[in-house]
Design an enzyme around this catalytic site. Structure first.
Site, PDB file in Angstrom:
ATOM      1  N   LYS A   1      -8.712  -2.597 -30.188  1.00 50.90           N
ATOM      2  CA  LYS A   1      -9.565  -3.768 -29.943  1.00 50.90           C
ATOM      3  C   LYS A   1      -9.331  -4.263 -28.513  1.00 50.90           C
ATOM      4  O   LYS A   1      -8.177  -4.269 -28.039  1.00 50.90           O
ATOM      5  CB  LYS A   1      -9.207  -4.857 -30.965  1.00 50.90           C
ATOM      6  CG  LYS A   1     -10.138  -6.052 -30.972  1.00 50.90           C
ATOM      7  CD  LYS A   1      -9.757  -7.008 -32.106  1.00 50.90           C
ATOM      8  CE  LYS A   1     -10.646  -8.228 -32.174  1.00 50.90           C
ATOM      9  NZ  LYS A   1     -10.270  -9.140 -33.276  1.00 50.90           N
TER      10      LYS A   1
ATOM     11  N   SER B   1     -13.976 -10.471 -36.268  1.00 42.91           N
ATOM     12  CA  SER B   1     -14.289 -10.121 -34.899  1.00 42.91           C
ATOM     13  C   SER B   1     -13.905  -8.692 -34.515  1.00 42.91           C
ATOM     14  O   SER B   1     -14.344  -8.205 -33.476  1.00 42.91           O
ATOM     15  CB  SER B   1     -13.589 -11.089 -33.946  1.00 42.91           C
ATOM     16  OG  SER B   1     -12.178 -10.970 -34.057  1.00 42.91           O
TER      17      SER B   1
ATOM     18  N   SER C   1     -10.375 -11.547 -39.223  1.00 40.05           N
ATOM     19  CA  SER C   1     -11.039 -10.621 -38.299  1.00 40.05           C
ATOM     20  C   SER C   1     -10.746  -9.144 -38.505  1.00 40.05           C
ATOM     21  O   SER C   1     -11.411  -8.300 -37.905  1.00 40.05           O
ATOM     22  CB  SER C   1     -10.714 -11.004 -36.849  1.00 40.05           C
ATOM     23  OG  SER C   1     -11.408 -12.175 -36.505  1.00 40.05           O
TER      24      SER C   1
END
Lengths: 86, 457
Positions: free
Chosen positions: B76, B151, B175
């Site tokens: 990420k 996310s 997330s």
């Protein structure tokens, strides 16, 4: 983007909705201790990392200077004077 | 969609049936060929083939290789990988190249994992849909036209489409678990303080936790083993040197007590609950004892979470002033990031009355106590991950509707607990994940239930 009045007003209004919701739900809840940290064992006396090698420090500086927005003729970081100091 | 299991892939590379170079080259080719339609990767690591060659040389010589030898891992974009861009999917950091590795990245490299590249995400992890990235939304490879969740949208979509073997995400209020559910894969939010956060660009320091996304439970367990354990230079970590899960995830549920709460049903779409009820029946049929638990204030977790988060986010983003690197955040960020900054500033200004933040810290204690009580009576809590089915990409929904995705995932973050998600079934072709929450440092029980769920048809 920050300076557009319409956008700021709209954002402010929507930002406050969740605060209003929180104010509503907390009214009838009991008083409790505050949980700032989820762990009680805060490692404030942790030891520093070992000093990096000269080579590593030079490489870090080189990489850092590459991403800074502005530099002077000698390659030093150049930043705008803070508004509050003027 | 995701092919052979993670452990079979590892064995195949170790035996030399598949070279690390061939495997990584195939992944990179697939990213180049297929990711334009998914948008899960923002940058490919140009050094990955060299690293694969090193691993192949070790295997050829008969040298010992690490636990992740030859696997391609997506990261990420809020985790620092030296030489790659950690943009947080924001214009603010569009030119920010990391000058160091996060501790979790050092650990992956030590175990011969190969960093494939940086994954897309919601801007500064502010979002539950994967739509707020400056670099465009991520698509859901498991449900065409639907959001992938966020996310950690990029890591989840990349794993679901087979573009990487495993991925690292971060979970502040759901997330990792939310996109794992929407994309039909496995995700694990480890206990707060089990995995080092040094090198993670923080959203909210008292909630953030790095964790794995994987096509299967063993992959998630393996990656957690690699990244978990105390980092002596961090202030808030459990005193745990290392963890071992692989020999503890025998899916035997005899004597296991599983807690369910009527609150889960109250908050959740009935279509989702049909799949969840079916999973609970399955677990009961496999020997688990199902116990009702009381979580009287569960629905209050979400507004409490956003109150605390906004203050911490406002504080965390003050460093993005555009002086040393990047752009000033307020000048270039999207609406949701700005909304959280504005809210955090507003709460901080009002705080002399101890009206919001200090009070939210009290409510956090209350919810934490209720979860701990429920978990004292049971081994794990089982229920839905998200309360509603994902919306269509681009659909205009209000901030309140967006925050509603977080009702069932934020409690674990408030309590610092661990929580995993495993595919439970589908509704209208949309994957639905079962959430399993466990006590502090009891990832082993969570993983056991997750492993059993993999046997469900």
């Amino acid at each position: 983007m920050w300076l557009t009045e319409n956008r700021e007003e709209k954002i402010k209004k929507s930002a406050e909705e969740i605060i209003d919701k929180f104010s509503e739900i907390e009214k009838n809840l009991p008083t409790e201790e505050k949980t700032y940290y989820l762990l009680s064992s805060l490692n404030v006396l942790r030891s520093d990392k070992k000093e990096s090698s000269e080579e590593k420090r030079k490489s870090f500086r080189k990489n850092f200077l590459r991403i800074m927005p502005e530099k002077d003729d000698e390659g030093n970081l150049k930043v705008e004077v803070a508004e509050w100091s003027e | 969609m995701v092919g052979i299991s993670t452990l079979e892939k590892l064995k195949s590379i170790r035996r030399g049936d598949l070279t690390a170079v061939d495997h990584i080259e195939e992944k990179i080719d697939e990213i180049k060929d297929r990711d334009e339609g998914i948008n899960s990767f923002l940058e490919i690591n140009q050094d990955s083939i060299e690293k694969a060659k090193e691993i192949d040389r070790k295997i050829e010589k008969g040298d010992e290789v690490g636990k992740l030898a030859g696997l391609g891992i997506g990261i990420k974009s809020n985790i620092n990988v030296k030489g790659l861009k950690a943009t947080c999917a924001s214009k603010t950091l569009e030119n920010y190249t990391s000058t160091y590795n996060a501790v979790v990245i050092e650990r992956i490299k030590q175990e011969d994992g190969i960093i494939l590249g940086m994954n897309n995400m919601d801007e500064f992890a502010c979002g539950a849909s994967g739509e707020t990235s400056y670099f465009g939304p991520t698509k859901n490879p498991a449900a065409a036209g639907k959001i992938p969740g966020g996310s950690s949208s990029g890591p989840a979509a990349a794993v679901a489409s087979g573009l990487c073997d495993l991925a690292l995400g971060s979970d502040t209020g759901g997330s990792i678990r939310n996109p794992a559910s929407h994309c039909g894969i496995v995700g694990l939010k480890p206990t707060y303080g089990l995995v080092p956060r040094e090198g993670l660009i923080d959203l909210s320091m008292s909630f953030d936790q790095i964790g794995p996304l994987s096509p299967d439970v063993e992959g998630a367990a393996l990656l957690t083993e690699v990244i978990a354990g105390k980092n002596n230079t961090e202030g808030i970590m459990h005193d745990v040197k290392s963890v071992e899960y692989m020999d503890k995830i025998n899916p035997d549920l005899e004597e296991m007590k599983i807690g369910i709460s009527p609150k889960f049903r109250e908050l959740t779409d009935s279509k989702i609950m049909e799949v969840i009820d079916d999973s609970i029946d399955f677990l009961e049929g496999e020997g688990a004892e199902i116990v009702n638990v009381d979580l009287p204030n569960l629905e209050k977790a979400m507004p409490t979470y956003y109150t605390i988060l906004s203050v911490e986010f406002f504080s965390a983003t003050r460093k993005f002033d555009g002086r040393k690197y990047g752009h000033k955040i307020e000048d270039v960020c999207g609406d949701e990031v700005l909304r959280r900054i504005v809210r955090g500033k507003h709460i901080s200004q009002k705080e002399f009355k101890n009206q919001y933040y200090q009070r939210a810290l009290q409510v956090r204690t209350l919810i934490k106590k209720e979860l701990e009580k429920a978990l004292n009576e049971t081994d794990v809590l089982v229920g839905p991950t998200v309360p509603k089915l994902p919306h269509d990409i681009g659909e205009d929904i209000t901030p309140s509707d967006m925050y509603a995705y977080d009702y069932l995932t934020t409690p674990a973050n408030l309590g610092g607990l661990c929580g995993g998600v495993v595919p439970a079934g589908e509704k209208n072709g949309i994957p639905i994940g079962l959430q399993i929450q466990g006590s502090t440092l009891d990832e082993a029980s969570v993983l056991r239930v997750m492993k059993k769920m993999e046997e469900k048809e």
